[in-house]
Scaffold this motif. Structure first.
Motif, PDB file in Angstrom:
ATOM      1  N   ASP A  59     -35.858   9.892   4.933  1.00 47.94           N
ATOM      2  CA  ASP A  59     -36.649  11.199   5.400  1.00 47.94           C
ATOM      3  C   ASP A  59     -37.335  11.995   3.808  1.00 47.94           C
ATOM      4  OD1 ASP A  59     -36.049  12.073   8.630  1.00 47.94           O
ATOM      5  OD2 ASP A  59     -36.602  11.030   7.988  1.00 47.94           O
ATOM      6  N   THR A  60     -38.008  11.972   4.078  1.00 47.06           N
ATOM      7  CA  THR A  60     -38.286  13.580   3.124  1.00 47.06           C
ATOM      8  C   THR A  60     -38.415  15.083   3.452  1.00 47.06           C
ATOM      9  OG1 THR A  60     -40.223  12.430   2.660  1.00 47.06           O
ATOM     10  CG2 THR A  60     -38.712  11.520   0.868  1.00 47.06           C
ATOM     11  N   PRO A  61     -37.806  16.101   3.201  1.00 47.44           N
ATOM     12  CA  PRO A  61     -37.997  17.289   3.417  1.00 47.44           C
ATOM     13  C   PRO A  61     -40.075  17.672   3.425  1.00 47.44           C
ATOM     14  CG  PRO A  61     -36.313  17.920   2.369  1.00 47.44           C
ATOM     15  CD  PRO A  61     -36.420  15.963   1.777  1.00 47.44           C
ATOM     16  N   GLU A  74     -39.916  17.097  -1.928  1.00 50.49           N
ATOM     17  CA  GLU A  74     -38.477  16.651  -2.569  1.00 50.49           C
ATOM     18  C   GLU A  74     -37.307  17.846  -2.876  1.00 50.49           C
ATOM     19  OE1 GLU A  74     -38.073  13.275  -2.192  1.00 50.49           O
ATOM     20  OE2 GLU A  74     -36.514  13.001  -3.173  1.00 50.49           O
ATOM     21  N   GLN A  84     -31.654  16.242  -0.981  1.00 49.39           N
ATOM     22  CA  GLN A  84     -32.608  15.333  -1.110  1.00 49.39           C
ATOM     23  C   GLN A  84     -31.638  13.808  -2.566  1.00 49.39           C
ATOM     24  OE1 GLN A  84     -34.450  14.681   2.595  1.00 49.39           O
ATOM     25  NE2 GLN A  84     -33.931  12.235   1.205  1.00 49.39           N
ATOM     26  N   ASP A 135     -30.384  10.720  -1.779  1.00 44.41           N
ATOM     27  CA  ASP A 135     -31.116   8.657  -2.518  1.00 44.41           C
ATOM     28  C   ASP A 135     -30.460   8.125  -3.105  1.00 44.41           C
ATOM     29  OD1 ASP A 135     -32.967   9.890   0.225  1.00 44.41           O
ATOM     30  OD2 ASP A 135     -34.204  10.317  -1.617  1.00 44.41           O
ATOM     31  N   TRP A 171     -24.425  17.175   1.461  1.00 43.19           N
ATOM     32  CA  TRP A 171     -25.650  17.799   2.202  1.00 43.19           C
ATOM     33  C   TRP A 171     -25.830  16.263   2.216  1.00 43.19           C
ATOM     34  CZ3 TRP A 171     -30.564  15.601   1.730  1.00 43.19           C
ATOM     35  CH2 TRP A 171     -31.698  16.733   2.479  1.00 43.19           C
ATOM     36  N   PRO A 215     -29.897  14.744   5.059  1.00 37.83           N
ATOM     37  CA  PRO A 215     -31.020  14.896   6.300  1.00 37.83           C
ATOM     38  C   PRO A 215     -30.528  15.454   7.793  1.00 37.83           C
ATOM     39  CG  PRO A 215     -31.534  12.838   4.671  1.00 37.83           C
ATOM     40  CD  PRO A 215     -29.940  13.464   4.877  1.00 37.83           C
ATOM     41  N   ASP A 216     -31.398  15.780   8.123  1.00 35.54           N
ATOM     42  CA  ASP A 216     -30.429  15.837   9.226  1.00 35.54           C
ATOM     43  C   ASP A 216     -31.056  15.008  10.710  1.00 35.54           C
ATOM     44  OD1 ASP A 216     -30.895  18.626   9.565  1.00 35.54           O
ATOM     45  OD2 ASP A 216     -32.210  19.382   9.990  1.00 35.54           O
ATOM     46  N   TYR A 272     -30.749  12.514   9.566  1.00 37.27           N
ATOM     47  CA  TYR A 272     -28.869  10.636   9.283  1.00 37.27           C
ATOM     48  C   TYR A 272     -28.697  11.074  10.335  1.00 37.27           C
ATOM     49  CZ  TYR A 272     -26.003   8.904   5.918  1.00 37.27           C
ATOM     50  OH  TYR A 272     -24.683   7.971   5.735  1.00 37.27           O
ATOM     51  N   TRP A 282     -31.034   3.985   5.500  1.00 36.50           N
ATOM     52  CA  TRP A 282     -29.698   4.441   5.590  1.00 36.50           C
ATOM     53  C   TRP A 282     -28.955   3.500   5.199  1.00 36.50           C
ATOM     54  CZ3 TRP A 282     -31.916   8.043   9.362  1.00 36.50           C
ATOM     55  CH2 TRP A 282     -32.479   9.100   9.462  1.00 36.50           C
TER      56      TRP A 282
END
Ligand code: BYC
Length: 320
Positions: A5-7, A12, A16, A20, A34, A36-37, A39, A223
């Protein structure tokens, strides 16, 4: 990697990019990192389903503890069912590191909004089912779960290492039950074959829908939560079963099963996916019974939770 996912709004972000990078380099994500939501949500979904499966999975076998054919068999089965409770607890604890409480996960299960493995909605009709569950169900679980030891989310991977060790012991005890029956009377051999006939196809369904109908697989593999697709693991499982079935002297109930020399893999006959959909939708042979039993156990255990909470409050007061 294309599936991360990218915000959307902020472009970027540094966080993130760091995430990654960790995934790409096969490093582990820890709870403090941190993520991503999506994930986090995917992990809560899979890990809580997995924990619920272990807890509901105690029921079909617990059903046979009082009827196990000897004291030794009874003690082994009790230990196995206790191990499953332990697996549920490791998994709930690991899921809690993602910010969801165990109470919330339990509420979802009790309310019937959470999923658990389809396999535990089938009845255990004879003692041989304890053998078939150990051999086939725990065998499938091992195939699925060994790659999860390398899951990108560290607490899940760590929980799986210990769980897999215990699962391999469970699988061997199932194989040994079937082997004993297959060396017994014609009636015992028939009982073992009947159990294998009933548990074989549902155990193949444990791996989930075929890849082209698995909405979560591609992203979870991107992921590195899942390392292999549902079909890849199912294929690997059948390859493992065939020589073991020969050693046991049981036949696998798939007339179309054959070795494909070109692909170097077994060709599996058609799977009745409508059955998996029905069971997942709550219409399997034992869904209602399993849920009712789980709700009753939750209600019966209310006094234990209250007592534990009162004790914890008292200790906190004393320490203040
Ligand atoms: N049963 O996109 P997909 C044990 C759901 S316990 C029910 O492929 P995913 C043991 C799936 O959740 C072992 N539901 O999903 C204990 C998804 O629905 P949602 C339990 C299933 O997550 C006691 C939808 O279908 N093991 O070992 O990428 C005694 C689409 O599927 C099933 C685990 O839980 C199913 N069979 O892949 C003895 C292992 N299959 O959530 C033994 C951990 C699919 O989108 N879990 N669904 O609403 C996994 O590895 C993965 O979650 C699955 C599914 C391979 C199961």
């Amino acid at each position: 990697m294309t599936t991360i996912d990218t915000p959307v709004e902020h472009g970027e972000s540094e966080a993130q990019a760091r995430f990654d990078e960790l995934i790409a380099s096969d490093a582990r994500i820890e709870p403090r990192d941190w993520m991503p939501d999506a994930y986090r949500r995917t992990l809560v979904r899979q890990m809580s389903q997995h924990a619920h499966s272990e807890i509901i999975g105690m029921q079909p076998e617990a059903n046979w503890i009082t009827r196990a054919p000897s004291l030794k068999r009874k003690a082994i089965l009790m230990a196995k069912v206790q191990d499953e409770a332990g697996h549920g607890l490791y998994l709930y604890s690991a899921a809690q590191t993602l910010g969801i409480t165990r109470d919330a996960m339990t509420e979802q299960l009790i309310a019937g909004t959470a999923k658990y493995s389809s396999i535990f909605n089938y009845p255990t009709l004879s003692w041989a089912d304890m053998g078939a569950i150990g051999w086939l169900v725990d065998g499938a679980a091992i195939c699925n779960q060994v790659p999860l030891c390398r899951c990108s989310y560290a607490p899940y991977g760590r929980a799986m290492v210990r769980i897999c060790k215990e699962e391999s012991f469970h699988q061997r005890q199932g194989f040994e039950i079937l082997l004993t029956l297959m060396r017994g009377t014609p009636e015992q051999r028939q009982m073992a074959q009947d159990a294998v006939d009933r548990w074989y196809w549902p155990s193949l369904m444990m791996f989930g829908p075929p890849d082209e109908e698995s909405p979560n697989s591609a992203r979870s593999m991107g992921w590195k939560i899942k390392r292999f697709s549902n079909d890849e693991l199912r294929q690997r499982f059948v390859g493992m079963l065939v020589p073991q079935a020969e050693a046991l002297g049981v036949s696998l109930p798939d007339p179309q099963l054959r070795w494909d020399g070109e692909r170097q893999a077994y060709e599996i006959g058609p799977i009745d996916w409508s059955e998996l959909h029905e069971v997942i939708a709550g219409r399997g042979p034992c869904n209602a019974q399993r849920m009712q039993r789980r709700r009753e156990a939750h209600e019966d255990g209310a006094w234990v939770r209250e007592a534990a909470a009162a004790y914890a409050a008292k200790r906190a007061e004393a320490a203040a």
